[in-house]
Design an enzyme around this catalytic site. Structure first.
Site, PDB file in Angstrom:
ATOM      1  N   ASN A   1       0.877  -1.173   0.000  1.00 54.79           N
ATOM      2  CA  ASN A   1       0.000   0.000   0.000  1.00 54.79           C
ATOM      3  C   ASN A   1       0.913   1.221   0.000  1.00 54.79           C
ATOM      4  O   ASN A   1       1.498   1.561   1.018  1.00 54.79           O
ATOM      5  CB  ASN A   1      -0.897  -0.025   1.250  1.00 54.79           C
ATOM      6  CG  ASN A   1      -1.723   1.248   1.368  1.00 54.79           C
ATOM      7  OD1 ASN A   1      -1.783   2.067   0.447  1.00 54.79           O
ATOM      8  ND2 ASN A   1      -2.379   1.414   2.517  1.00 54.79           N
TER       9      ASN A   1
ATOM     10  N   LYS B   1       0.144   4.225  -0.268  1.00 54.94           N
ATOM     11  CA  LYS B   1      -0.486   5.435   0.310  1.00 54.94           C
ATOM     12  C   LYS B   1      -0.247   6.615  -0.626  1.00 54.94           C
ATOM     13  O   LYS B   1      -0.183   6.423  -1.842  1.00 54.94           O
ATOM     14  CB  LYS B   1       0.022   5.660   1.738  1.00 54.94           C
ATOM     15  CG  LYS B   1      -0.112   4.382   2.582  1.00 54.94           C
ATOM     16  CD  LYS B   1       0.049   4.556   4.048  1.00 54.94           C
ATOM     17  CE  LYS B   1      -0.156   3.200   4.742  1.00 54.94           C
ATOM     18  NZ  LYS B   1      -0.059   3.274   6.195  1.00 54.94           N
TER      19      LYS B   1
ATOM     20  N   HIS C   1      -9.445   1.276   4.785  1.00 52.57           N
ATOM     21  CA  HIS C   1      -8.193   1.451   5.521  1.00 52.57           C
ATOM     22  C   HIS C   1      -8.425   2.399   6.697  1.00 52.57           C
ATOM     23  O   HIS C   1      -9.215   3.344   6.582  1.00 52.57           O
ATOM     24  CB  HIS C   1      -7.113   2.012   4.580  1.00 52.57           C
ATOM     25  CG  HIS C   1      -5.742   1.957   5.190  1.00 52.57           C
ATOM     26  ND1 HIS C   1      -5.315   2.882   6.118  1.00 52.57           N
ATOM     27  CD2 HIS C   1      -4.730   1.069   5.040  1.00 52.57           C
ATOM     28  CE1 HIS C   1      -4.094   2.553   6.498  1.00 52.57           C
ATOM     29  NE2 HIS C   1      -3.708   1.466   5.863  1.00 52.57           N
TER      30      HIS C   1
ATOM     31  N   GLU D   1      -6.801   4.768   7.808  1.00 46.21           N
ATOM     32  CA  GLU D   1      -6.550   6.185   7.502  1.00 46.21           C
ATOM     33  C   GLU D   1      -7.762   6.804   6.816  1.00 46.21           C
ATOM     34  O   GLU D   1      -8.065   7.983   7.018  1.00 46.21           O
ATOM     35  CB  GLU D   1      -5.284   6.316   6.640  1.00 46.21           C
ATOM     36  CG  GLU D   1      -4.024   6.070   7.466  1.00 46.21           C
ATOM     37  CD  GLU D   1      -2.848   5.502   6.693  1.00 46.21           C
ATOM     38  OE1 GLU D   1      -2.851   5.544   5.455  1.00 46.21           O
ATOM     39  OE2 GLU D   1      -1.921   4.978   7.352  1.00 46.21           O
TER      40      GLU D   1
ATOM     41  N   GLU E   1      -5.299  -4.889  10.432  1.00 50.23           N
ATOM     42  CA  GLU E   1      -4.300  -3.845  10.673  1.00 50.23           C
ATOM     43  C   GLU E   1      -4.592  -3.121  11.986  1.00 50.23           C
ATOM     44  O   GLU E   1      -5.434  -2.209  12.019  1.00 50.23           O
ATOM     45  CB  GLU E   1      -4.320  -2.828   9.524  1.00 50.23           C
ATOM     46  CG  GLU E   1      -3.999  -3.413   8.176  1.00 50.23           C
ATOM     47  CD  GLU E   1      -3.381  -2.380   7.235  1.00 50.23           C
ATOM     48  OE1 GLU E   1      -2.330  -2.692   6.655  1.00 50.23           O
ATOM     49  OE2 GLU E   1      -3.920  -1.261   7.104  1.00 50.23           O
TER      50      GLU E   1
ATOM     51  N   GLY F   1       2.626   2.299  10.719  1.00 49.41           N
ATOM     52  CA  GLY F   1       3.596   3.383  10.582  1.00 49.41           C
ATOM     53  C   GLY F   1       4.308   3.747  11.879  1.00 49.41           C
ATOM     54  O   GLY F   1       4.957   4.786  11.979  1.00 49.41           O
TER      55      GLY F   1
ATOM     56  N   SER G   1       3.529  -2.195  10.239  1.00 51.70           N
ATOM     57  CA  SER G   1       4.979  -2.283  10.445  1.00 51.70           C
ATOM     58  C   SER G   1       5.545  -3.662  10.105  1.00 51.70           C
ATOM     59  O   SER G   1       6.495  -4.118  10.744  1.00 51.70           O
ATOM     60  CB  SER G   1       5.356  -1.871  11.872  1.00 51.70           C
ATOM     61  OG  SER G   1       4.924  -0.544  12.136  1.00 51.70           O
TER      62      SER G   1
HETATM   63  P1  13P Z   1       3.149   0.323   7.594  1.00 51.26           P
HETATM   64  O1  13P Z   1       3.614  -0.960   6.986  1.00 51.26           O
HETATM   65  O2  13P Z   1       3.893   1.523   7.094  1.00 51.26           O
HETATM   66  O3  13P Z   1       3.035   0.248   9.075  1.00 51.26           O
HETATM   67  O4  13P Z   1       1.630   0.537   7.043  1.00 51.26           O
HETATM   68  C1  13P Z   1       0.743  -0.490   7.142  1.00 51.26           C
HETATM   69  C2  13P Z   1      -0.473  -0.120   6.376  1.00 51.26           C
HETATM   70  O5  13P Z   1      -1.199   0.777   6.748  1.00 51.26           O
HETATM   71  C3  13P Z   1      -0.751  -0.867   5.143  1.00 51.26           C
HETATM   72  O6  13P Z   1      -2.028  -0.606   4.680  1.00 51.26           O
END
Ligand code: 13P
Length: 256
Positions: free
Chosen positions: A13, A15, A99, A101, A171, A177, A217
């Site tokens: 992803n 982002k 997601h 976010e 997640e 992150g 992560s």
């Molecule tokens: P990270 O791997 O940067 O923690 O992000 C995970 C994520 O949100 C994947 O959709």
């Protein structure tokens, strides 16, 4: 992972990262590194505007291209939105839905997630449905309740046949992150619970063939142990998917 019943899927992803030119470069770097991968499907969920370049660059490789969001209506007065049909028309195969976010910054709800899942499936896209708890919810011991709620509402009106196209990504919000990964036990417990929830709705056979990813992560170091868990069938990777080397190491771990 349990390859007897389900596919291993590693998805990146990106982002809001990478221009179309940068997308092309990364995919060109990645292709030779994953040329021999056999046992795992590879997906890159890229920004909307990178999609045509990414599809062109990935042509002839094992990499499928996904989007990071979709609107639930087919067409109409929804300024700035993109429909599932538009994505499918470009050759997109997967789409991330719900997601954390998007739930946090763009006010998506379990109900809009459900509508998006329905429209993605109608257009022939495979939804990657994200679920996960906040740190507060984990501390209050309501993680499994929260996940069950998200899973059940996301699948409202989805048939057992359609479920075959669905991927879940667990997640935990506190692991995204942050560099703080869920332990293998924590991650597997929730993935196992997602499957138990699917079993209640669709029966054991249908539930055991659904791919459930872990995200938060995940990196070259921890991927092997996470993927060794019975109910973790892949990863949804943010930061570590932005570098060809890091991402291919995770794919190697999934290809064992
Ligand atoms: P990270 O791997 O940067 O923690 O992000 C995970 C994520 O949100 C994947 O959709």
């Amino acid at each position: 992972m349990n390859r007897r019943y389900r596919k291993t899927v590693i998805a990146g992803n990106w982002k809001m990262n990478k221009t179309a030119a940068e997308a092309r470069t990364l995919i060109d770097e990645l292709k030779p590194l994953i040329a021999k991968v056999k046992w795992c499907d590879i997906v890159l969920c890229v920004p909307f505007v990178d999609i045509p370049a990414a599809i062109k660059a990935a042509k002839g490789s094992k990499i499928a291209i996904g989007a990071q969001n979709v609107h639930f209506e087919k067409s109409g007065a929804y300024t700035g939105e993109i429909s599932a049909e538009m994505l499918a028309g470009l050759g997109v195969k997967y789409v991330i839905i719900g997601h954390s976010e998007r739930r946090q910054f763009f006010l998506e709800t379990d109900d809009t997630v459900n509508k998006k899942v329905v429209s993605a499936l109608e257009a022939g896209l495979r939804p990657i449905i994200c679920v996960g708890e906040s740190l507060e919810q984990r501390d209050q011991n309501v993680t499994l309740d929260q996940i069950r709620l998200q899973v059940k509402i996301a699948l409202k009106g989805i048939s057992a046949k359609e479920l075959k196209k669905v991927i879940f990504a667990y997640e935990p919000i506190w692991a995204i992150g942050t560099g703080r990964t869920a332990t293998c036990e924590q991650a597997n417990e929730v993935c196992d619970n997602i499957r138990a929830c699917l079993r209640e709705i669709y029966g054991a056979r249908a539930a055991r063939s659904v791919t459930i990813q872990y995200g938060g992560s995940m990196n070259a170091k921890n991927a092997k142990d996470l993927l060794a868990q019975e109910d973790i069938d892949g990863g949804l990777i943010g930061g570590a998917s932005l570098k060809a080397n890091d991402f291919s190491q995770i794919i190697d771990a999934a290809n064992q």
